[in-house]
Write a protein that holds these residues in place. Structure first.
Motif: not given
Length: 223
Positions: A168-169, A172-173, A196, A200
């Protein structure tokens, strides 16, 4: 660190490379060209040409690899006479001697491949009138840029090889890097990858894939 690779011919006659560390090919063995054309050019670049007709198009590629996606993009930019500002990141770039053996220029009748691979890293280079390239060597998690993009080609190795790039991170980016209405395209349609992306804030679309691939994904950052 340079990638340890071997080249192979895929089913449509175009090259791919197999990363010896991950044991994974950069493109589909059923056809490198037909996969890239469907996932990144048709669903990404050409859709963005239509969606953003009045501006230079900014494209980001996660995983420069063989340079095939960049080459196809440069070719379409020339055909459509649309300026494309292209950025890519790769933690394990191919050695130039390996890249010179790829058959893409002969396959497509182009003259881009050496310019793409021999251009310096971390420096914007005008490949031709309609295509500029900036390559970043390193991990996407550490990329620091203020640039925003109309299209992201998410072409990392499969989750079985690089699971950290499908978390997910990372999406998100990617969502932060996209302009409103911007699109992320990828070959991977696993359910948890779609979740994921949605977490985001991206809207996920499933599209028919290339040969031997039922579904591929386009995720959109809503206006």
């Amino acid at each position: 660190m340079k990638a340890d690779i071997r080249l192979m011919i895929t089913a449509d006659g175009s090259h791919t490379a197999v990363n010896q560390v991950f044991g994974k090919p950069y493109h589909s063995i059923h056809g490198a060209y037909q996969e890239s054309q469907r996932v990144y050019i048709e669903l990404g670049l050409l859709a963005a040409f239509n969606k953003f007709p009045e501006t230079d198009l900014h494209v980001f590629e996660m995983g420069f690899g063989t340079g095939l996606n960049a080459l196809l993009t440069a070719r379409e930019a020339q055909i459509h006479q649309r300026r494309v500002v292209y950025s890519a990141i790769d933690a394990y770039p191919m050695a130039i001697d390996d890249a010179r053996q790829l058959n893409y220029d002969a396959f497509f009748g182009t003259s881009y491949l050496s310019k793409l691979h021999e251009s310096p890293w971390n420096e914007r280079v005008a490949v031709d009138t309609y295509f500029t390239l900036t390559k970043h060597e390193g991990n996407v998690q550490e990329l620091d840029t203020t640039e925003r993009f109309h299209v992201i080609y998410f072409d990392a190795f499969a989750p079985t090889a690089q699971p950290e790039l499908w978390e997910p991170e990372v999406f998100e980016k990617m969502a932060r890097l996209l302009l409103p209405g911007g699109m992320l395209t990828t070959y991977c349609s696993r359910s948890y990858v779609q979740r994921n992306m949605r977490s985001a804030g991206l809207t996920v679309e499933k599209h028919s894939g290339p040969l031997h691939k039922r579904d591929v994904i386009r995720a959109v950052k809503m206006d």
